[in-house]
Design a protein around this motif. Structure first.
Motif, mmCIF file in Angstrom:
data_model
loop_
_atom_site.group_PDB
_atom_site.id
_atom_site.type_symbol
_atom_site.label_atom_id
_atom_site.label_comp_id
_atom_site.label_asym_id
_atom_site.label_seq_id
_atom_site.Cartn_x
_atom_site.Cartn_y
_atom_site.Cartn_z
ATOM 1 N N VAL A 203 -4.737 -3.055 -4.243
ATOM 2 C CA VAL A 203 -6.128 -2.864 -4.662
ATOM 3 C C VAL A 203 -6.314 -1.588 -5.499
ATOM 4 O O VAL A 203 -7.384 -1.006 -5.521
ATOM 5 C CB VAL A 203 -7.089 -2.844 -3.451
ATOM 6 N N GLY A 204 -5.277 -1.160 -6.200
ATOM 7 C CA GLY A 204 -5.421 0.018 -7.059
ATOM 8 C C GLY A 204 -4.484 1.130 -6.641
ATOM 9 O O GLY A 204 -3.275 0.944 -6.609
ATOM 10 N N ASP B 169 -13.099 1.944 6.574
ATOM 11 C CA ASP B 169 -14.187 0.972 6.612
ATOM 12 C C ASP B 169 -13.762 -0.477 6.819
ATOM 13 O O ASP B 169 -14.542 -1.273 7.323
ATOM 14 C CB ASP B 169 -14.992 1.040 5.302
ATOM 15 N N ASN B 170 -12.544 -0.856 6.408
ATOM 16 C CA ASN B 170 -12.190 -2.275 6.330
ATOM 17 C C ASN B 170 -11.481 -2.860 7.544
ATOM 18 O O ASN B 170 -11.285 -4.060 7.609
ATOM 19 C CB ASN B 170 -11.323 -2.534 5.101
ATOM 20 N N GLY B 171 -10.999 -2.034 8.465
ATOM 21 C CA GLY B 171 -10.278 -2.587 9.610
ATOM 22 C C GLY B 171 -8.862 -3.012 9.299
ATOM 23 O O GLY B 171 -8.297 -3.852 9.995
ATOM 24 N N CYS B 172 -8.301 -2.449 8.247
ATOM 25 C CA CYS B 172 -6.913 -2.731 7.891
ATOM 26 C C CYS B 172 -6.173 -1.407 7.757
ATOM 27 O O CYS B 172 -6.775 -0.340 7.833
ATOM 28 C CB CYS B 172 -6.840 -3.519 6.582
ATOM 29 N N ALA B 173 -4.885 -1.484 7.545
ATOM 30 C CA ALA B 173 -4.096 -0.296 7.250
ATOM 31 C C ALA B 173 -4.007 -0.151 5.726
ATOM 32 O O ALA B 173 -4.354 -1.071 4.984
ATOM 33 C CB ALA B 173 -2.699 -0.424 7.856
ATOM 34 N N THR B 174 -3.570 1.011 5.281
ATOM 35 C CA THR B 174 -3.335 1.242 3.860
ATOM 36 C C THR B 174 -1.927 1.793 3.681
ATOM 37 O O THR B 174 -1.374 2.416 4.581
ATOM 38 C CB THR B 174 -4.350 2.237 3.257
ATOM 39 N N GLY C 130 -1.426 -7.393 -6.755
ATOM 40 C CA GLY C 130 -0.658 -8.483 -6.185
ATOM 41 C C GLY C 130 -0.785 -8.524 -4.676
ATOM 42 O O GLY C 130 -1.480 -7.708 -4.062
ATOM 43 N N ASN C 131 -0.108 -9.512 -4.089
ATOM 44 C CA ASN C 131 -0.180 -9.674 -2.644
ATOM 45 C C ASN C 131 1.032 -10.438 -2.147
ATOM 46 O O ASN C 131 1.696 -11.122 -2.920
ATOM 47 C CB ASN C 131 -1.487 -10.373 -2.241
ATOM 48 N N ALA C 132 1.304 -10.288 -0.863
ATOM 49 C CA ALA C 132 2.461 -10.951 -0.257
ATOM 50 C C ALA C 132 2.323 -10.907 1.264
ATOM 51 O O ALA C 132 1.594 -10.080 1.805
ATOM 52 C CB ALA C 132 3.753 -10.262 -0.675
#
Length: 165
Positions: A126-127, A48-53, A9-11
């Protein structure tokens, strides 16, 4: 069923007047479950993606266990493996933060700066973890699915017109 926590999901979240973001309800429930009932959120930077997790405490343990597995495999194959460096890369950048029952939390300033985040974020499950994006950066990331990039682009456009918060 597996004990593995999987985020999907996303928000969107826009910082409140105090600079706090809100963890989406379904992700909040999973983070709390993954953190043994505690309101503890682990945040890091994606290599690798330039985002936070973001993830719960159980994923932190998974990352540690994964390095031990890789070390064992390298040893058995007679390959060099720098487990200390791998632990630094996987665990050394994690910041644990608390969130309140409404899901409000402060994004660590170092992570905010690294991901270029200002006053809005996009959560993307994403998992085993979820990504935390500066919306504009996700739109500019050609490797993300078009469906997600277009959704975020529409939100950015609506926000610019005053329709989204």
């Amino acid at each position: 069923m597996s004990d593995v926590i999987l985020y999907s999901g996303n928000a969107f979240s826009v910082a409140d007047g105090k600079g706090r973001f809100v963890l989406p309800l379904e992700m909040r429930k999973l983070v709390t479950q993954a953190s043994g009932g505690q309101n503890r959120l682990c945040l890091s930077i994606h290599m690798d993606n330039g985002c936070a997790t973001g993830f719960g405490l159980s994923h932190k343990q998974f990352l540690f266990d994964e390095v031990e597995k890789l070390e064992r495999q390298a040893y058995e194959a007679g390959r060099d493996f720098n487990a200390d460096l791998e632990r630094e890369n996987r665990l050394g950048t994690i910041e644990d933060v608390n969130f309140d029952d409404a899901g409000r939390f402060f994004l660590h300033p170092d992570i905010k700066d690294e991901a270029g985040i200002t006053d809005a974020i996009f959560f993307y499950g994403v998992g085993r973890y979820f990504q935390v994006w500066k919306p504009e950066a996700l739109v500019e990331s050609p490797d993300r699915p078009a469906l997600i990039r277009n959704k975020v682009r529409r939100w950015i456009d609506a926000r610019a017109e005053g329709a989204a918060r």
